[in-house]
Design a protein around this motif. Structure first.
Motif, PDB file in Angstrom:
ATOM      1  N   ARG A   1     -16.852   8.117  13.654  1.00  9.82           N
ATOM      2  CA  ARG A   1     -17.011   9.067  12.548  1.00  9.82           C
ATOM      3  C   ARG A   1     -18.365   8.830  11.909  1.00  9.82           C
ATOM      4  O   ARG A   1     -18.584   7.817  11.247  1.00  9.82           O
ATOM      5  CB  ARG A   1     -15.884   8.873  11.525  1.00  9.82           C
ATOM      6  N   LEU A   2     -19.255   9.749  12.148  1.00 15.66           N
ATOM      7  CA  LEU A   2     -20.597   9.638  11.602  1.00 15.66           C
ATOM      8  C   LEU A   2     -20.794  10.759  10.607  1.00 15.66           C
ATOM      9  O   LEU A   2     -20.616  11.927  10.948  1.00 15.66           O
ATOM     10  CB  LEU A   2     -21.627   9.735  12.735  1.00 15.66           C
ATOM     11  N   CYS A   3     -21.150  10.397   9.362  1.00 18.62           N
ATOM     12  CA  CYS A   3     -21.372  11.431   8.359  1.00 18.62           C
ATOM     13  C   CYS A   3     -22.811  11.396   7.876  1.00 18.62           C
ATOM     14  O   CYS A   3     -23.180  10.572   7.030  1.00 18.62           O
ATOM     15  CB  CYS A   3     -20.414  11.270   7.184  1.00 18.62           C
ATOM     16  N   ILE A   4     -23.630  12.287   8.428  1.00 22.92           N
ATOM     17  CA  ILE A   4     -24.990  12.453   7.935  1.00 22.92           C
ATOM     18  C   ILE A   4     -24.863  13.371   6.732  1.00 22.92           C
ATOM     19  O   ILE A   4     -24.501  14.546   6.865  1.00 22.92           O
ATOM     20  CB  ILE A   4     -25.889  13.080   9.021  1.00 22.92           C
ATOM     21  N   MET A   5     -25.132  12.810   5.550  1.00 26.16           N
ATOM     22  CA  MET A   5     -24.727  13.514   4.331  1.00 26.16           C
ATOM     23  C   MET A   5     -25.465  14.810   4.065  1.00 26.16           C
ATOM     24  O   MET A   5     -24.917  15.720   3.430  1.00 26.16           O
ATOM     25  CB  MET A   5     -24.823  12.563   3.143  1.00 26.16           C
ATOM     26  N   GLY A   6     -26.711  14.921   4.516  1.00 23.48           N
ATOM     27  CA  GLY A   6     -27.403  16.191   4.345  1.00 23.48           C
ATOM     28  C   GLY A   6     -26.863  17.184   5.354  1.00 23.48           C
ATOM     29  O   GLY A   6     -26.817  16.927   6.552  1.00 23.48           O
ATOM     30  N   ARG A   7     -26.448  18.330   4.864  1.00 24.27           N
ATOM     31  CA  ARG A   7     -25.888  19.317   5.795  1.00 24.27           C
ATOM     32  C   ARG A   7     -26.966  19.826   6.748  1.00 24.27           C
ATOM     33  O   ARG A   7     -28.112  20.030   6.351  1.00 24.27           O
ATOM     34  CB  ARG A   7     -25.307  20.492   5.015  1.00 24.27           C
ATOM     35  N   HIS A   8     -26.589  20.039   7.988  1.00 26.69           N
ATOM     36  CA  HIS A   8     -27.479  20.593   9.014  1.00 26.69           C
ATOM     37  C   HIS A   8     -28.714  19.734   9.236  1.00 26.69           C
ATOM     38  O   HIS A   8     -29.771  20.249   9.607  1.00 26.69           O
ATOM     39  CB  HIS A   8     -27.951  22.011   8.634  1.00 26.69           C
ATOM     40  N   ARG A   9     -28.606  18.450   9.003  1.00 23.93           N
ATOM     41  CA  ARG A   9     -29.806  17.629   9.124  1.00 23.93           C
ATOM     42  C   ARG A   9     -30.020  17.209  10.580  1.00 23.93           C
ATOM     43  O   ARG A   9     -29.117  16.683  11.226  1.00 23.93           O
ATOM     44  CB  ARG A   9     -29.689  16.400   8.241  1.00 23.93           C
ATOM     45  N   PRO A  10     -31.224  17.432  11.126  1.00 23.70           N
ATOM     46  CA  PRO A  10     -31.473  17.066  12.521  1.00 23.70           C
ATOM     47  C   PRO A  10     -31.854  15.595  12.661  1.00 23.70           C
ATOM     48  O   PRO A  10     -31.943  14.862  11.669  1.00 23.70           O
ATOM     49  CB  PRO A  10     -32.670  17.964  12.879  1.00 23.70           C
ATOM     50  N   ASP A  11     -32.086  15.194  13.890  1.00 20.65           N
ATOM     51  CA  ASP A  11     -32.656  13.878  14.210  1.00 20.65           C
ATOM     52  C   ASP A  11     -33.944  13.742  13.406  1.00 20.65           C
ATOM     53  O   ASP A  11     -34.843  14.566  13.540  1.00 20.65           O
ATOM     54  CB  ASP A  11     -32.922  13.843  15.722  1.00 20.65           C
ATOM     55  N   HIS A  12     -34.043  12.719  12.575  1.00 18.00           N
ATOM     56  CA  HIS A  12     -35.171  12.736  11.645  1.00 18.00           C
ATOM     57  C   HIS A  12     -36.481  12.283  12.289  1.00 18.00           C
ATOM     58  O   HIS A  12     -37.540  12.391  11.686  1.00 18.00           O
ATOM     59  CB  HIS A  12     -34.847  11.903  10.393  1.00 18.00           C
ATOM     60  N   VAL A  13     -36.411  11.827  13.523  1.00 19.29           N
ATOM     61  CA  VAL A  13     -37.639  11.452  14.224  1.00 19.29           C
ATOM     62  C   VAL A  13     -38.116  12.594  15.120  1.00 19.29           C
ATOM     63  O   VAL A  13     -39.279  12.970  15.112  1.00 19.29           O
ATOM     64  CB  VAL A  13     -37.402  10.170  15.066  1.00 19.29           C
TER      65      VAL A  13
END
Lengths: 208, 615
Positions: B445-457
């Motif tokens: 269960r991975l929750c990237i809190m910003g909605r629709h956030r892509p791979d940041h690199v």
């Protein structure tokens, strides 16, 4: 049960996670919702579960309304707040809410109190609250440079111990910095404080 | 057994028809070596013998899946299984009625009931939706007086229900309420005062009201049988002196989890009374307000050192980190540590975690940062479950943890089976690495809190990361996705997620295809919860072949219409299709705010509130 829910909502922080789904949205039905990343993904229909944060004070950084600059910067314009996101359980208050308890000692009082610095937004609020708590003493309202009525003839200076162990005068640093570095508070008798060289005026007024 | 005996009595020369198969078998078994086909009974009632044998054998069958299978063999197996089932699990309280359940299973000792769907925890469901315990407790009170254990999750329980529990079941032993609400201290008071055999009272993440009744005081005097007392979710003070006396007279007490109104000084007094504890929730872990300056502090280190059996530690609700060193003596024994209420830094964590070599379960706040996670990875080689919660649960807050800590964990904790990770930024590379480093993952269960956030690199969607997880983690049964995801991610899930039973989707996908991939590709899917994703009626229809195999489907803020949901309801009569409105919606809006549908033997429930329409 709904009253319990209401209580929960009031207790959340200024990030406003738990807005009621009934809050109004801007925009017509079917219109794409503005998201902070440019709205690349439009998930849903008209936003029952998304609301726009209508705190006017945050929409314009020129309008202070008593908010600190730092607080306005934290809530950017048109940021939508979403019900139930991120999915952290609403009543599992973790860390943030009640982590900043500091002991308050008043010279001459037989007991300590604890206050949660997180619930205040400014020095003014903190001092007013302390005055209520220790109502038999008057705290010199140093920050506003006005002398309070000296009911018992004793004035107190609010001081605090910071992370480095130094005793400072409350009001010397910006509010957020104070909250982070304050370890404990001491209301010192003014007569003693003079001897410690703490009589210079504060750099930050309570309106910051 | 009584039934079978009466069947045998009625039989004259030929066996009753429904026992044909088993009787024949019995005869064949008993009469070995007999030449002719004539029967010769070596015992008067072979069916009774068989029944006895079956009953004895089935007693050993504990897994409910095995029992369900056994009950399908034939009618007598169905009957015997029903008589021997002692633990009854009902995953959706509306799937079957209390009457039906008590009619089939008459000798149940333990009842496990689940009510509301999980998204109700995040305020996505209006209050008073349902899941009432009341009809269950009344039915069981009449039909199953031997009931001694009740475990409820996300149910509404009233004070009256607690009273009924206590009054109807002599010898009631265990009550566990997880994420429940609707009751208060008065109900608890009646319950504890009447359950004289009580061993377990666990209140976990539940909301109860303070009716100002002193429930701790209501535990009966004299030696208590308490083995577990958990009340860390209670958000108001309790009578400490009464608690202290209770602990002193509970020699079997192994699990004690205190709420934040118990100070560290009070914790000390309790620990001294109960060094046999195995599970301890430490309460506030800070001194009380009314503490004189310069009071002699008790010797916390010695108190912890005396608890030689302590393996599970939690609490730390208002932690003053200065007191953390007190737990050093027991770190080496800990298998479970819950710091998820403790806002501590990496520096404060390190001296603790560096001794926790046996740790298997670790819950923590992201205040420890990537650096703290690196320290965990360096020491906790036996880690099976990790949960990292956000201190600041907002989308735009600073993220103290990232793919750096995530990667470190994957490299250090190779035996990881379950992870829940909240963060602000993540990369596909890190997720792919975890899929390779931790092949035993069952829960991801991975929750990237910003909605629709892509791979940041790379700026890419997170499709490849989650794809690698379903591809490489062959034992995966639970998955929660987040970040920017296209339909491709769901294609991967449908193709490789063959064991996935629970799937959580939020702000993801491009089109109906995504949902179709999942519904068509995942045969084991039981629980599907989706919010704010662009899936419409067409996608919904693609699951018709599967919905009877699922416990439930939740879809909120998607693109469903009344018409689409109506079609499903028509096509599948054993499905209850609920359309849930939020308060400001008109009844006949075209679009559906929330769809919650589940299989049921009972048809539409009769306790639905006004804002629920059952199609």
């Amino acid at each position: 049960m709904s009253s319990e829910n209401g209580k929960r909502f009031l207790e959340t922080d200024a990030g406003g996670l738990n807005f009621e789904a009934t809050e109004l949205t801007l925009g017509l039905p079917g219109e794409p919702r503005v998201t902070s990343d440019g709205g690349a993904k439009l998930g849903s229909k008209r936003g029952f579960s998304e609301t726009v944060d209508l705190k006017l004070g945050d929409n314009s950084q020129e309008v202070k309304l008593g908010h600190s600059l730092q607080e306005a910067a934290k809530s950017p314009v048109s940021k939508t707040q979403v019900v139930g996101w991120p999915p952290v359980r609403g009543f599992a208050k973790r860390g943030k809410k009640s982590c900043k308890y500091v002991k308050v000692a008043v010279d001459g009082a037989p007991y300590l109190r604890k206050v949660d610095l997180e619930i205040y937004n400014s020095y003014q609020q903190l001092l007013t609250s302390l005055e209520d708590m220790f109502s038999c003493f008057t705290i010199r309202n140093y920050l506003n440079e006005k002398k309070t009525d000296q009911v018992n003839g004793i004035e107190y200076m609010p001081t605090y111990e910071d992370k480095d162990g130094d005793w400072m005068l409350v009001g010397d640093v910006p509010w957020q910095m104070f909250v982070e570095s304050c370890k404990r508070l001491r209301l010192m008798k003014s007569s003693e404080a003079v001897g410690l060289g703490l009589t210079t005026g504060p750099k930050y007024s309570s309106t910051n | 057994m009584a039934e079978q005996m009466s069947d045998d009595d009625e039989r004259q020369q030929s066996p009753p028809s429904d026992l044909d198969f088993t009787s024949n078998k019995a005869r064949t078994c008993i009469v070995t070596g007999s030449v002719s086909g004539h029967t010769e009974f070596q015992s008067p009632y072979p069916d009774q013998v068989l029944g006895n044998v079956l009953e004895n054998v089935l007693h050993f069958l504990t897994s409910r899946r095995d029992r369900n299978t056994a009950s399908l063999v034939c009618k007598s197996w169905y009957r015997v299984e029903a008589l021997t089932r002692s633990e009854l699990f009902i995953g959706n309280c509306y799937a079957v009625s209390p009457a039906r359940a008590t009619a089939r299973f008459t000798r149940v000792r333990a009842l496990h009931l689940k009510g509301k769907p999980r998204f109700a925890d995040f305020n996505l469901m209006p209050p008073d939706w349902g899941a009432h315990f009341n009809p269950w407790v009344l039915a069981f009170a009449k039909a199953c007086p031997w009931l001694e254990k009740v475990y409820l999750k996300r149910m509404s329980v009233t004070d009256d229900d607690l009273a009924t529990l206590a009054e109807s079941f002599l010898g009631f032993k265990e009550l566990v309420l997880v994420c429940c609400d609707g009751f208060g201290t008065s109900g608890l008071a009646i319950f504890v005062s009447k359950c004289r055999q009580l061993k377990v009272l666990d209140l976990i993440d539940s909301e109860l009201s303070d009716d100002e009744t002193d429930w701790i005081l209501c535990f009966p005097e004299g030696e208590s049988h308490l083995e577990s007392l958990i009340f860390d979710c209670v958000e108001f003070p309790i009578n400490f002196e009464a608690l202290e006396r209770l602990v002193a007279r509970s020699p079997s007490l192994k699990k004690l989890r205190l709420n934040q109104y118990v100070s560290i000084g009070q914790l000390y007094r309790l620990m001294v009374q109960a060094p046999q504890l195995t599970h301890l929730g430490t309460g506030s872990f800070s001194p009380s307000e009314i503490a004189g300056q310069g009071d002699q502090e008790p010797d916390y280190v010695t108190a912890f050192a005396a608890c030689k059996s302590l393996i599970c530690l939690s609490g730390f609700r208002e932690i003053i980190p200065d007191y953390l060193p007190a737990i050093y003596p027991i770190c080496a024994n800990l298998t479970s540590l819950n710091f998820s209420y403790a806002n501590i830094t990496a520096e404060q964590l390190k001296p603790i975690i560096s001794n926790c070599h046996k740790l298997q379960v670790f819950w923590v706040l992201d205040s420890i940062c990537d650096e703290g996670l690196q320290a965990v990875a360096a020491t906790c080689k036996e880690l099976r479950e990790l949960r990292v919660f956000p201190v600041d649960a907002r989308e735009d807050s600073d993220g103290p943890v990232s793919e750096v800590g995530f990667l470190a964990i994957s490299e250090g904790c190779r035996k990881l089976q379950s992870i829940l990770y909240f963060c602000q930024r993540m990369t596909n590379a890190a997720v792919i690495a975890m899929s390779r480093n931790c092949p035993d993952l069952v829960v991801f269960r991975l929750c990237i809190m910003g909605r629709h956030r892509p791979d940041h690199v790379t700026g890419e969607p997170m499709d490849d990361g989650f794809g690698a997880i379903v591809m490489n983690c062959k034992k995966l049964t639970r998955l929660a996705v987040s970040g920017l995801l296209t339909d491709k991610a769901f294609d991967y899930i449908g193709r490789y997620g063959k064991l996935v039973r629970t799937l959580s989707v939020a702000f993801a996908g491009d089109s109906d295809m995504a949902l179709k991939y999942v519904l068509e590709g995942c045969p084991q899917l039981q629980k599907l919860e989706i919010r704010d994703s662009p899936f419409g009626d067409a996608a919904l229809c693609s699951g018709l072949h599967h919905y009877y195999n699922m416990r439930f489907l939740w879809m909120s803020s998607c693109r469903l219409t009344h018409q689409g949901c109506q079609q499903i309801a028509h096509a599948m009569p054993r499905l209850v299709v609920e359309v849930i409105r939020s308060a400001d919606e008109e009844e006949m809006d075209v679009c559906v705010q929330t769809l919650y549908m589940y299989r049921s033997l009972e048809g539409p429930r009769n306790d639905a509130p006004k804002f629920v329409t059952i199609l």
